[in-house]
Design a protein around this motif. Structure first.
Motif, PDB file in Angstrom:
ATOM      1  N   LYS A 143       0.954  -1.235   0.019  1.00 17.75           N
ATOM      2  CA  LYS A 143       0.040  -0.091   0.114  1.00 17.75           C
ATOM      3  C   LYS A 143       0.891   1.315  -0.067  1.00 17.75           C
ATOM      4  O   LYS A 143       1.866   1.373   0.613  1.00 17.75           O
ATOM      5  N   ILE A 144       0.528   2.300  -0.713  1.00 17.86           N
ATOM      6  CA  ILE A 144       1.088   3.601  -0.923  1.00 17.86           C
ATOM      7  C   ILE A 144       1.117   4.476   0.447  1.00 17.86           C
ATOM      8  O   ILE A 144      -0.292   4.444   0.509  1.00 17.86           O
ATOM      9  N   SER A 145       2.014   4.809   0.851  1.00 17.18           N
ATOM     10  CA  SER A 145       1.914   5.625   1.938  1.00 17.18           C
ATOM     11  C   SER A 145       1.904   6.935   1.480  1.00 17.18           C
ATOM     12  O   SER A 145       2.978   7.566   0.743  1.00 17.18           O
ATOM     13  N   THR A 146       1.282   7.918   2.306  1.00 10.63           N
ATOM     14  CA  THR A 146       1.517   9.443   1.768  1.00 10.63           C
ATOM     15  C   THR A 146       1.781  10.272   3.072  1.00 10.63           C
ATOM     16  O   THR A 146       1.236  10.063   3.950  1.00 10.63           O
ATOM     17  N   TYR A 147       2.461  11.444   2.939  1.00 13.51           N
ATOM     18  CA  TYR A 147       2.811  12.454   3.821  1.00 13.51           C
ATOM     19  C   TYR A 147       2.801  13.752   3.445  1.00 13.51           C
ATOM     20  O   TYR A 147       3.537  14.113   2.470  1.00 13.51           O
ATOM     21  N   ASN A 148       1.619  14.449   4.015  1.00 12.05           N
ATOM     22  CA  ASN A 148       1.365  15.844   3.696  1.00 12.05           C
ATOM     23  C   ASN A 148       2.625  16.620   4.159  1.00 12.05           C
ATOM     24  O   ASN A 148       3.125  16.529   5.201  1.00 12.05           O
ATOM     25  N   ASN A 164      12.853   0.289   5.300  1.00  9.92           N
ATOM     26  CA  ASN A 164      12.143   0.999   6.335  1.00  9.92           C
ATOM     27  C   ASN A 164      10.830   1.382   6.307  1.00  9.92           C
ATOM     28  O   ASN A 164       9.994   1.633   6.914  1.00  9.92           O
ATOM     29  N   MET A 165      10.123   0.976   5.168  1.00 12.32           N
ATOM     30  CA  MET A 165       8.644   1.020   4.976  1.00 12.32           C
ATOM     31  C   MET A 165       7.913   0.187   5.672  1.00 12.32           C
ATOM     32  O   MET A 165       8.275  -1.047   5.736  1.00 12.32           O
ATOM     33  N   PRO A 166       6.962   0.706   6.402  1.00 14.38           N
ATOM     34  CA  PRO A 166       6.226   2.092   6.389  1.00 14.38           C
ATOM     35  C   PRO A 166       6.484   2.615   7.543  1.00 14.38           C
ATOM     36  O   PRO A 166       5.703   3.456   8.163  1.00 14.38           O
ATOM     37  N   ASP A 167       7.814   2.295   8.296  1.00 16.33           N
ATOM     38  CA  ASP A 167       7.808   2.868   9.511  1.00 16.33           C
ATOM     39  C   ASP A 167       8.532   4.387   9.515  1.00 16.33           C
ATOM     40  O   ASP A 167       9.452   4.940   8.885  1.00 16.33           O
ATOM     41  N   PHE A 168       7.386   5.262   9.907  1.00 13.95           N
ATOM     42  CA  PHE A 168       7.528   6.736   9.745  1.00 13.95           C
ATOM     43  C   PHE A 168       8.802   7.340  10.426  1.00 13.95           C
ATOM     44  O   PHE A 168       9.540   8.070   9.940  1.00 13.95           O
ATOM     45  N   SER A 169       9.094   6.970  11.640  1.00 17.64           N
ATOM     46  CA  SER A 169      10.421   7.148  12.531  1.00 17.64           C
ATOM     47  C   SER A 169      11.497   6.982  11.669  1.00 17.64           C
ATOM     48  O   SER A 169      12.454   7.717  11.787  1.00 17.64           O
ATOM     49  N   LYS A 170      11.737   6.034  10.899  1.00 13.57           N
ATOM     50  CA  LYS A 170      12.705   5.772  10.237  1.00 13.57           C
ATOM     51  C   LYS A 170      12.609   6.494   8.769  1.00 13.57           C
ATOM     52  O   LYS A 170      13.842   7.117   8.352  1.00 13.57           O
ATOM     53  N   LEU A 171      11.775   6.452   8.223  1.00 18.24           N
ATOM     54  CA  LEU A 171      11.640   7.210   6.958  1.00 18.24           C
ATOM     55  C   LEU A 171      11.960   8.713   7.302  1.00 18.24           C
ATOM     56  O   LEU A 171      12.130   9.460   6.096  1.00 18.24           O
ATOM     57  N   LYS A 172      11.612   9.277   8.261  1.00 17.94           N
ATOM     58  CA  LYS A 172      11.658  10.602   8.350  1.00 17.94           C
ATOM     59  C   LYS A 172      13.281  11.090   8.380  1.00 17.94           C
ATOM     60  O   LYS A 172      13.420  12.303   8.215  1.00 17.94           O
ATOM     61  N   GLN A 173      13.977  10.194   8.567  1.00 22.67           N
ATOM     62  CA  GLN A 173      15.267  10.767   8.474  1.00 22.67           C
ATOM     63  C   GLN A 173      15.630  11.144   7.099  1.00 22.67           C
ATOM     64  O   GLN A 173      16.748  12.190   6.947  1.00 22.67           O
ATOM     65  N   LYS A 174      15.053  10.751   5.990  1.00 18.32           N
ATOM     66  CA  LYS A 174      15.225  11.385   4.638  1.00 18.32           C
ATOM     67  C   LYS A 174      14.038  12.179   3.920  1.00 18.32           C
ATOM     68  O   LYS A 174      13.867  12.190   2.952  1.00 18.32           O
ATOM     69  N   TYR A 184       5.002  10.263  -1.547  1.00 16.68           N
ATOM     70  CA  TYR A 184       4.361   9.016  -1.751  1.00 16.68           C
ATOM     71  C   TYR A 184       5.507   8.077  -1.873  1.00 16.68           C
ATOM     72  O   TYR A 184       6.501   8.351  -2.198  1.00 16.68           O
ATOM     73  N   ALA A 185       5.094   6.876  -1.117  1.00 13.20           N
ATOM     74  CA  ALA A 185       6.304   5.860  -1.425  1.00 13.20           C
ATOM     75  C   ALA A 185       5.687   4.550  -1.129  1.00 13.20           C
ATOM     76  O   ALA A 185       4.647   4.107  -0.265  1.00 13.20           O
ATOM     77  N   CYS A 186       6.141   3.335  -1.848  1.00 15.34           N
ATOM     78  CA  CYS A 186       5.912   2.026  -1.472  1.00 15.34           C
ATOM     79  C   CYS A 186       7.436   1.270  -1.142  1.00 15.34           C
ATOM     80  O   CYS A 186       8.277   2.063  -0.776  1.00 15.34           O
ATOM     81  N   GLN A 187       7.500   0.117  -1.378  1.00 12.27           N
ATOM     82  CA  GLN A 187       8.687  -0.452  -0.870  1.00 12.27           C
ATOM     83  C   GLN A 187       9.646  -0.402  -2.229  1.00 12.27           C
ATOM     84  O   GLN A 187      10.970  -0.884  -1.915  1.00 12.27           O
TER      85      GLN A 187
END
Length: 214
Positions: A143-148, A164-174, A184-187
């Protein structure tokens, strides 16, 4: 003289009596024969009547049996027609139920739009032009995750999202803060979008609308 007269009378009497006796016997025999004949005739008539009755009963029974066979045949036809009608009704009900069920399951965007945080999410059409929030990737089946109000850093790569998907705490680094943007992002794929974009124009993405709740 007297003796001759007596002899004559005796002879006449004997002849007369014998004649009467013979006639009586013959009449009796005739009556007996006639009675036997009548009895036989009556017997024959009775036999004929009984035979006729038996034949009538037999034919009547056969006719009744034929009627029963016809009734059974008609009942079978009516039952088959009723069954066919029932099957048709069941098929129509099933089709209608399937149609209703598919409507209850939801609708898909057509076309599918991506867009920045300023664009409303929902079912996209040529008129509404809403951005789809029910995206799924057919390549990684994710599933595609979105971050406004975020965009992806240019250093992002495939392994970063894969791990790292879909862990926001790890994705937030970039992730970089940017008002009006949507990340928008998937794996296996990722995008930073600001303007309303038709998904079909990005040939590299394998994202599709997975249907919206009705």
């Amino acid at each position: 003289m007297a003796d001759d007269l007596d002899s004559l009378l005796d002879e006449v009497e004997s002849k007369f009596c014998n004649t009467v006796s013979v006639k009586t016997s013959m009449a009796g025999g005739s009556r007996q024969v006639g009675s036997n004949t009548e009895s036989r005739g009556a017997s024959k008539k009775t036999t004929v009547v009984r035979s006729s009755r038996a034949q009538f009963n037999s034919e009547g029974r056969r006719v009744e049996d034929d009627d029963d066979d016809i009734d059974e045949f008609l009942d079978d036809i009516l039952s088959e027609n009723s069954l066919m009608g029932h099957e048709k009704v069941c098929t129509a009900v099933s089709s209608h139920s399937s149609s209703k069920l598919s409507q209850m399951k939801g609708k898909k965007c057509c076309p599918v739009y991506l867009g920045g945080s300023s664009f409303a999410c929902g079912i996209g059409t040529n008129i509404s032009q809403r951005t789809c929030d029910q995206l799924r990737c057919t390549s990684c089946d994710f599933k595609i995750s979105t971050y406004n109000d975020y965009e992806w850093d240019t250093s992002c790569d495939y392994l970063f999202f894969r791990n790292n998907m879909p862990d926001f705490s790890k994705l937030k680094q970039k992730m970089l803060r940017k008002r009006g943007s949507r990340a928008y992002a998937c794996q296996c794929s990722w995008r930073s979008i600001q303007e309303l974009t038709d998904l079909s124009k990005d040939q590299q993405l394998r994202w599709v609308c997975s249907t919206h709740a009705g």
